[in-house]
Enzyme design. Structure first.
Site, PDB file in Angstrom:
ATOM      1  N   TYR A 156     -11.814  16.403  -6.143  1.00 38.66           N
ATOM      2  CA  TYR A 156     -10.361  16.909  -6.005  1.00 38.66           C
ATOM      3  C   TYR A 156      -9.891  16.403  -4.714  1.00 38.66           C
ATOM      4  CZ  TYR A 156      -6.185  19.908  -5.822  1.00 38.66           C
ATOM      5  OH  TYR A 156      -5.099  20.561  -5.729  1.00 38.66           O
ATOM      6  N   LYS A 160      -6.903  13.565  -4.054  1.00 40.83           N
ATOM      7  CA  LYS A 160      -5.608  13.766  -3.285  1.00 40.83           C
ATOM      8  C   LYS A 160      -5.371  12.720  -2.045  1.00 40.83           C
ATOM      9  CE  LYS A 160      -3.966  16.999  -6.157  1.00 40.83           C
ATOM     10  NZ  LYS A 160      -2.908  16.868  -7.169  1.00 40.83           N
TER      11      LYS A 160
HETATM   12  P1  NAD Z   1      -1.095  24.510 -12.680  1.00 42.96           P
HETATM   13  O1  NAD Z   1      -2.674  24.217 -13.146  1.00 42.96           O
HETATM   14  O2  NAD Z   1      -0.542  25.882 -12.668  1.00 42.96           O
HETATM   15  O3  NAD Z   1      -0.076  23.373 -13.422  1.00 42.96           O
HETATM   16  C1  NAD Z   1      -0.623  22.214 -13.363  1.00 42.96           C
HETATM   17  C2  NAD Z   1       0.083  21.515 -14.826  1.00 42.96           C
HETATM   18  O4  NAD Z   1      -0.313  20.197 -15.090  1.00 42.96           O
HETATM   19  C3  NAD Z   1      -0.195  22.329 -16.031  1.00 42.96           C
HETATM   20  O5  NAD Z   1       0.812  22.497 -16.701  1.00 42.96           O
HETATM   21  C4  NAD Z   1      -0.915  21.353 -16.708  1.00 42.96           C
HETATM   22  O6  NAD Z   1      -1.078  21.558 -18.138  1.00 42.96           O
HETATM   23  C5  NAD Z   1      -0.495  20.106 -16.330  1.00 42.96           C
HETATM   24  N1  NAD Z   1      -1.451  19.147 -16.570  1.00 42.96           N
HETATM   25  C6  NAD Z   1      -2.922  18.996 -16.421  1.00 42.96           C
HETATM   26  N2  NAD Z   1      -3.270  17.857 -16.721  1.00 42.96           N
HETATM   27  C7  NAD Z   1      -2.238  17.150 -17.157  1.00 42.96           C
HETATM   28  C8  NAD Z   1      -2.112  16.043 -17.576  1.00 42.96           C
HETATM   29  N3  NAD Z   1      -3.469  14.887 -17.764  1.00 42.96           N
HETATM   30  N4  NAD Z   1      -1.163  15.318 -18.238  1.00 42.96           N
HETATM   31  C9  NAD Z   1       0.144  16.062 -17.994  1.00 42.96           C
HETATM   32  N5  NAD Z   1       0.165  17.268 -17.492  1.00 42.96           N
HETATM   33  C10 NAD Z   1      -1.300  17.695 -17.006  1.00 42.96           C
HETATM   34  O7  NAD Z   1      -1.304  24.048 -11.291  1.00 42.96           O
HETATM   35  P2  NAD Z   1      -0.316  24.045  -9.792  1.00 42.96           P
HETATM   36  O8  NAD Z   1      -0.977  24.930  -8.793  1.00 42.96           O
HETATM   37  O9  NAD Z   1       1.007  24.294 -10.453  1.00 42.96           O
HETATM   38  O10 NAD Z   1      -0.348  22.375  -9.372  1.00 42.96           O
HETATM   39  C11 NAD Z   1       0.445  21.488  -9.535  1.00 42.96           C
HETATM   40  C12 NAD Z   1       0.074  20.448  -8.747  1.00 42.96           C
HETATM   41  O11 NAD Z   1       0.126  20.816  -7.137  1.00 42.96           O
HETATM   42  C13 NAD Z   1      -1.377  19.908  -8.852  1.00 42.96           C
HETATM   43  O12 NAD Z   1      -1.270  18.508  -8.632  1.00 42.96           O
HETATM   44  C14 NAD Z   1      -2.300  20.343  -7.972  1.00 42.96           C
HETATM   45  O13 NAD Z   1      -3.152  19.622  -7.516  1.00 42.96           O
HETATM   46  C15 NAD Z   1      -1.196  20.479  -6.687  1.00 42.96           C
HETATM   47  N6  NAD Z   1      -1.722  21.452  -5.648  1.00 42.96           N
HETATM   48  C16 NAD Z   1      -1.872  22.897  -6.029  1.00 42.96           C
HETATM   49  C17 NAD Z   1      -2.180  23.698  -5.089  1.00 42.96           C
HETATM   50  C18 NAD Z   1      -2.360  25.183  -5.229  1.00 42.96           C
HETATM   51  O14 NAD Z   1      -2.672  25.888  -4.279  1.00 42.96           O
HETATM   52  N7  NAD Z   1      -1.960  26.032  -6.407  1.00 42.96           N
HETATM   53  C19 NAD Z   1      -2.526  23.324  -3.745  1.00 42.96           C
HETATM   54  C20 NAD Z   1      -2.457  21.884  -3.321  1.00 42.96           C
HETATM   55  C21 NAD Z   1      -1.912  21.087  -4.357  1.00 42.96           C
END
Ligand code: NAD
Length: 248
Positions: A156, A160
């Protein structure tokens, strides 16, 4: 609230979590919204309804962001439906955490494909429209662990971190065409992605955050509004940490 009036945004992984909140905040600022996610489910219909209630055009597209051909097809469909694409938010992402000792090749490959290759797929597909319009803002969802690393998340973190290199390169490549590209590095944000963490781990994380709380999707979405809008018209190639001061 008209910071994004007249703009069309495409948000990948937009049906829930951070992506959904970005869709809603953008709509509150007047943007029309195309969002994509893996499959049409109840989140699609409820988000489309919320967007319509906010008085903007909103439509979901079932599309796997990690597919090169599928992404190009979806972007073309969005452009045909909405007429333009001003903001791309590369938000889709997954985790498959494990210590390197236990990490499988499949988990490495999948995370790189979904988190990093997707950003190449979508940015490449969208750039022709932004070049024609002579403007655009691309926002890539990185993570604090892409900046600082994290044991147990080498796949991951690598995806990133790779995305940050991509962001800076595209900012340099397309800046002269008035296309900006920035990354957001969220810290610990309370969504489905983080709810699987045990309570003890969660509490330990929060102790390391100067603001002493986990972030909310709207904390990230507010920064996305800034980067998508003309308020940030002289900001490109940057990584903005949204982490309550964790990466300080
Ligand atoms: P989440 O899992 O709630 O939502 C992610 C969404 O992406 C889901 O709806 C999922 O179905 C969709 N998805 C996954 N694979 C996919 C694909 N191949 N094509 C299209 N859609 C796809 O996650 P989140 O927490 O809302 O995270 C959103 C972004 O923020 C991600 O890139 C994650 O890495 C990043 N992020 C999240 C956090 C956190 O603490 N939640 C921290 C840092 C970065």
């Amino acid at each position: 609230m008209t910071l994004l009036k007249g703009k069309v945004a495409l948000i990948t992984g937009g049906s829930r979590g951070i992506g959904r909140e970005i869709a809603l905040k953008f709509a509150q600022q007047g943007a029309d919204i195309a969002f994509s996610d893996l499959a049409v489910d109840e989140n699609f219909a409820s988000l489309e309804k919320e967007l319509a209630d906010l008085g903007v055009k909103g439509k979901g597209f079932a599309s796997d962001a990690s597919s090169f051909d599928g992404s190009e097809e979806m972007v073309n469909a969005v452009a045909a439906e909405f007429g333009r694409i001003d903001i791309l938010v590369n938000n889709a992402g997954i985790t498959r955490d494990n210590l390197l000792m236990r990490m499988t090749e499949a988990d490495w490959d999948l995370v790189i494909k979904v988190n990093l290759k997707s950003v190449f797929n979508l940015t490449k597909a969208v750039q022709k429209f932004m070049l024609k319009q002579k403007s655009g803002s691309i926002i890539n969802m990185s993570s604090v662990v892409g900046v600082s690393g994290n044991g147990g998340q080498s796949n991951y973190s690598a995806s990133k971190a790779g995305l940050i290199g991509f962001t800076k390169s595209i900012a340099q490549e397309l800046g002269s065409r008035n296309i900006r590209c920035n990354a957001i590095a969220p810290g610990f944000i309370e969504t489905k992605m983080t709810e699987k963490l045990p309570e003890a781990v969660r509490e330990e994380w929060i102790k390391t955050i100067p603001l002493r709380r986990g972030g909310k999707p709207e904390d990230v979405a507010n920064v996305a509004v800034f980067l998508g809008s003309d308020l940030s018209s002289y900001v490109t190639g940057q990584v903005i940490n949204v982490c309550g001061g964790m990466n300080t």
